[in-house]
Write a protein that holds these residues in place. Structure first.
Motif: not given
Length: 281
Positions: A68-71, A135-137, A183-185, A196-201
């Motif tokens: 979620y950083v590079q883009p 997610p930690n962000d 978030a990716g973990q 776990a609470i997970i983003n849809n993607g």
């Protein structure tokens, strides 16, 4: 969006993206090449968009990232022309934290965040003292805590700051251990935690079905979910670029809408919002 790139692939991708700087490159056949960054692999959907804007003299080049950083950094420095991977809330916080000059130019979908578990089939089955990863962000942590409150597993302080942390939990009757991680973990943590609470993607990348698998998920029709619509972003100076807005229009077309509804079956919900209203979310 079924799996992450290897570290080696990401490095190669980053090098290739940074080497291809410049906005609206000429493709050599009279078409304008516009580079858009996405998270994961959503190629079939974007091929629909590519086909539509081709008639407008636009060659849309899709560049996929696994974080979620590079883009956002690539968009800001000119390596990308657009990106489409994040919520308006995440974008606003990220650009503030990193001093980026980017803006939303159109909405795409709402992707409800969910509570998942490999060990339990119902929220009530989650035992006292269980660990729940979130997610930690900053943006997604606050969103995850609000989801836990909506599910009645915890309650938050009355003046909860959406950018707040676990210290703002007011009541935790099951003494749950809320553990922020990348978030990716979160999906990868499912074998080791209660939930776990997970983003849809990331859920989709892990082979989960966001429409069927969550024990509990956000209601996309709830007004409180609106700050989490996903957007297409550009550099602020280019926010009114006619070619970029043609890409937004193509994404918001009936053909793409129908494709998303058929493919995702409620896992993501198309949203059409104007730039002005996005700013006010």
């Amino acid at each position: 969006m079924k799996k992450f790139f290897s570290i080696f692939a990401v490095v190669l991708l980053t090098v290739s993206v940074l080497a291809a700087c410049g906005s609206k490159e000429s493709s050599g056949n009279g078409k304008k090449t516009i580079k858009i960054g996405i998270n994961g692999d959503d190629g079939e959907l974007w091929r629909i968009v590519q086909k539509q804007v081709k008639n407008d003299g636009i060659k849309l080049k899709i560049i996929s990232f696994s974080d979620y950083v590079q883009p956002n950094t690539a968009l800001n420095d000119g390596s990308l022309d657009l990106n489409a991977f994040q919520t308006i809330t995440y974008m606003n916080q990220f650009k503030k934290d990193h001093n980026l000059d980017i803006s939303a130019i159109g909405s795409t979908v709402i992707a409800p965040m969910g509570i998942y578990s490999h060990k339990y089939k119902n929220l009530n089955d989650i035992p006292d003292g269980a660990t729940i990863t979130i997610p930690n962000d900053v943006t997604n942590a606050g969103r995850a805590l609000k989801l836990l409150q909506s599910s009645k597993l915890i309650s938050l302080v009355d003046n909860f700051d959406p950018k707040g942390s676990i210290e703002q939990i007011k009541e935790n009757p099951k003494h749950l251990k809320i553990k922020p991680i990348a978030a990716g973990q979160t999906a990868r943590s499912l074998d080791d935690v209660g939930a776990a609470i997970i983003n849809n993607g990331f859920a989709v990348q892990a082979g989960l079905d966001p429409a069927k698998d969550p024990l509990y998920k956000e209601d996309p029709n709830d007004k409180s979910a609106m700050p989490y619509i996903n957007v297409i972003a550009s550099r602020t100076k280019d926010k009114n670029d006619k070619d970029y807005l043609k890409i937004v229009k193509a994404y918001q077309s009936k053909e793409v809408h129908d494709y998303i509804i058929k493919r995702d079956k409620g896992a993501t919900v198309p949203v059409v919002i104007t730039i002005g209203k996005i700013k006010n979310l």
